[in-house]
Design a protein around this motif. Structure first.
Motif, PDB file in Angstrom:
ATOM      1  N   THR A   1      -6.400  -5.140   0.688  1.00 15.69           N
ATOM      2  CA  THR A   1      -6.438  -3.877   1.445  1.00 15.69           C
ATOM      3  C   THR A   1      -7.287  -4.037   2.703  1.00 15.69           C
ATOM      4  O   THR A   1      -8.131  -4.933   2.793  1.00 15.69           O
ATOM      5  CB  THR A   1      -7.028  -2.726   0.607  1.00 15.69           C
ATOM      6  OG1 THR A   1      -8.388  -3.035   0.296  1.00 15.69           O
ATOM      7  CG2 THR A   1      -6.235  -2.482  -0.660  1.00 15.69           C
TER       8      THR A   1
ATOM      9  N   ASN B   1      -7.932   2.228   2.084  1.00 20.49           N
ATOM     10  CA  ASN B   1      -8.033   1.867   0.669  1.00 20.49           C
ATOM     11  C   ASN B   1      -6.679   1.478   0.082  1.00 20.49           C
ATOM     12  O   ASN B   1      -6.615   0.853  -0.974  1.00 20.49           O
ATOM     13  CB  ASN B   1      -8.610   3.024  -0.141  1.00 20.49           C
ATOM     14  CG  ASN B   1     -10.110   3.171   0.033  1.00 20.49           C
ATOM     15  OD1 ASN B   1     -10.782   2.227   0.445  1.00 20.49           O
ATOM     16  ND2 ASN B   1     -10.645   4.339  -0.289  1.00 20.49           N
TER      17      ASN B   1
ATOM     18  N   ARG C   1       2.139  -4.035  -5.927  1.00 19.45           N
ATOM     19  CA  ARG C   1       0.805  -3.664  -6.399  1.00 19.45           C
ATOM     20  C   ARG C   1       0.364  -4.441  -7.643  1.00 19.45           C
ATOM     21  O   ARG C   1      -0.804  -4.695  -7.845  1.00 19.45           O
ATOM     22  CB  ARG C   1       0.780  -2.166  -6.696  1.00 19.45           C
ATOM     23  CG  ARG C   1      -0.618  -1.626  -6.801  1.00 19.45           C
ATOM     24  CD  ARG C   1      -0.607  -0.112  -6.905  1.00 19.45           C
ATOM     25  NE  ARG C   1      -1.967   0.347  -7.096  1.00 19.45           N
ATOM     26  CZ  ARG C   1      -2.680   0.981  -6.180  1.00 19.45           C
ATOM     27  NH1 ARG C   1      -2.161   1.242  -5.016  1.00 19.45           N
ATOM     28  NH2 ARG C   1      -3.906   1.351  -6.434  1.00 19.45           N
TER      29      ARG C   1
ATOM     30  N   SER D   1      -3.840 -10.808  -3.697  1.00 21.87           N
ATOM     31  CA  SER D   1      -4.898 -10.180  -2.904  1.00 21.87           C
ATOM     32  C   SER D   1      -6.194 -10.969  -2.997  1.00 21.87           C
ATOM     33  O   SER D   1      -6.415 -11.719  -3.942  1.00 21.87           O
ATOM     34  CB  SER D   1      -5.121  -8.730  -3.356  1.00 21.87           C
ATOM     35  OG  SER D   1      -5.920  -8.689  -4.503  1.00 21.87           O
TER      36      SER D   1
ATOM     37  N   GLY E   1       0.820  -1.203   0.000  1.00 19.69           N
ATOM     38  CA  GLY E   1       0.000   0.000   0.000  1.00 19.69           C
ATOM     39  C   GLY E   1       0.853   1.252   0.000  1.00 19.69           C
ATOM     40  O   GLY E   1       0.460   2.296  -0.516  1.00 19.69           O
TER      41      GLY E   1
ATOM     42  N   THR F   1      -1.629  -8.716  -0.103  1.00 15.95           N
ATOM     43  CA  THR F   1      -1.883  -7.342  -0.569  1.00 15.95           C
ATOM     44  C   THR F   1      -3.371  -6.991  -0.566  1.00 15.95           C
ATOM     45  O   THR F   1      -3.772  -5.999  -1.166  1.00 15.95           O
ATOM     46  CB  THR F   1      -1.292  -7.085  -1.979  1.00 15.95           C
ATOM     47  OG1 THR F   1      -1.942  -7.954  -2.910  1.00 15.95           O
ATOM     48  CG2 THR F   1       0.199  -7.338  -2.008  1.00 15.95           C
TER      49      THR F   1
ATOM     50  N   THR G   1      -2.317  -2.509   3.390  1.00 17.87           N
ATOM     51  CA  THR G   1      -2.573  -3.929   3.168  1.00 17.87           C
ATOM     52  C   THR G   1      -2.408  -4.756   4.438  1.00 17.87           C
ATOM     53  O   THR G   1      -1.758  -4.341   5.396  1.00 17.87           O
ATOM     54  CB  THR G   1      -1.609  -4.497   2.111  1.00 17.87           C
ATOM     55  OG1 THR G   1      -0.277  -4.421   2.627  1.00 17.87           O
ATOM     56  CG2 THR G   1      -1.717  -3.739   0.793  1.00 17.87           C
TER      57      THR G   1
END
Lengths: 155, 224
Positions: B64, B89, B42, B48, B24, B62, B92
């Motif tokens: 959030t 937002n 990212r 994620s 993040g 990852t 992580t």
């Protein structure tokens, strides 16, 4: 390391520009693209004056290395402003005297835009949470909260 | 400086050592020296997302904090006690493991959940834990939102993890023994033995030690 070409969908237009390694989204907006609504307050993610939307989410643009969001959709305060007049939130801020020095205003409005997009009928508590990352050093929070609630009520 | 943008876990692992890993970027990135290279996670595919199966929750590194709060009901209050929506937002789950106290309240929760960390080499790729039958959480801070921890307490009714009172999240093992015997008062008093508090802009070490038992008692008295 050489600069790289970055492409963004910025306020509805496709833009391409060169960015040196480690350039933040905030710096690219202000220094390369000439969009100065997002402000550099603290530069470390604690004040919220640089708040913009990346792929629809409100984030602190000073914390985002622009190379990492190559190809993303970015919206700034400029992108919320209609060709004529003001956006409903901008008008509500004006009507409610919710700007004092004005430095926090664009970040406040972008945080509020994200809230209202997700939750068109927020409670006062929702509004307080949405702007909890945004500092108003004039301490004009009450009028800002009222303006956001006012914009929601009129929508 | 270099900005490395690996697109797979293998690429990311191969780059370790050539810069600071950021996801993040909310904590590490603004603290870096401008000449220091970064390895951004990212764009790494498959790192994620949340999966829940048979009471077991697996969270990609990852993911959030915003996504975690949306997907995992019992952790929502804890996640919402961390920073602001605009930070959540970006920030992580994996990154939360590495921030020093008084930040990293989620790491305190993960310690109380006895979460397992999945790794590829030295790269954290996911955390997983069983959804607890009972859950207790409390964070004392200077303001109701967006403030670092003075004292954070997380418990599943058996394990007790503390934040804000040492540089890393700690288990209060003596307090857990008292809790197992059903004595919340004793657990509250004994929690101080796990603390090694520090002074900072939010509270003094003295204050943290003084209020810790109060918050442990209040936490354990009311399930989330």
């Amino acid at each position: 390391m050489p600069s790289s070409v970055i492409e963004l969908e910025l306020n509805g237009d496709t833009v391409e520009f060169l960015a040196q390694p480690g350039t933040t989204l905030l710096s690219a907006l202000r220094d390369t693209l000439g969009l100065t609504a997002a402000k550099r307050g603290c530069g470390v993610g604690t004040c919220g004056t640089c708040t913009c939307h990346v792929d629809g989410q409100a984030v602190m643009s000073c914390l985002v290395p622009v190379e990492t969001i190559n190809g993303s959709t970015v919206k700034t305060l400029e992108g919320t402003t209609p060709v004529d007049g003001l956006s409903p939130l901008q008008q509500a801020f004006l009507d409610g005297f919710a700007t004092q020095c004005g430095f926090c205003t664009s970040g406040m409005i972008m945080a509020a835009e994200a809230l209202l997009a997700e939750n068109p009928n927020p409670t006062r508590e929702d509004v307080v949470t949405a702007i909890s990352g945004n500092v108003c050093r004039c301490t004009g929070y009450e009028s800002i909260i009222h303006a956001i609630l006012d914009a929601a009520a009129k929508a | 400086m270099n900005v490395h943008l690996p697109e797979s876990v293998e690429e990311a692992v191969a780059l370790l050592g050539q810069g600071t890993v950021i996801a993040g970027g909310t904590h590490a990135f603004p603290r870096l020296d401008p000449t220091e290279s970064i390895i951004s996670l990212r764009r790494v595919a498959g790192l994620s997302g949340v999966t829940q199966e048979g009471g077991r929750v697996r969270v990609g590194a990852t993911t959030t904090l915003t996504t975690l709060a949306r997907e995992v009901d019992f952790l929502r209050e804890a996640v919402h006690s961390i920073a602001s929506p605009t930070i959540r937002n970006l920030a992580t789950v994996g990154g939360n493991l590495f921030v020093p106290q008084p930040h990293g309240d989620l790491a305190v929760c993960l310690l109380a959940l006895d979460a397992e960390i999945e790794r590829e080499g030295d790269l954290v790729t996911a955390v997983s834990f069983d959804e607890p039958e009972r859950w207790f959480y409390r964070k004392a801070m200077r303001r109701r939102q967006n403030s670092a921890s003075i004292v954070t307490v997380a418990s599943d009714g058996a394990r007790i993890a503390l934040g804000g009172v040492a540089r890393e999240p700690v288990r209060a093992l003596k307090a857990e023994e008292a809790l197992a015997a059903g004595d919340i008062e004793a657990a509250a008093e004994l929690s101080v033995e796990a603390a090694d508090p520090f002074d900072d802009a939010y509270a003094s070490a003295w204050y943290r030690r003084r209020v810790l038992p109060v918050h442990v008692r209040r936490t354990l008295s009311h399930a989330v």
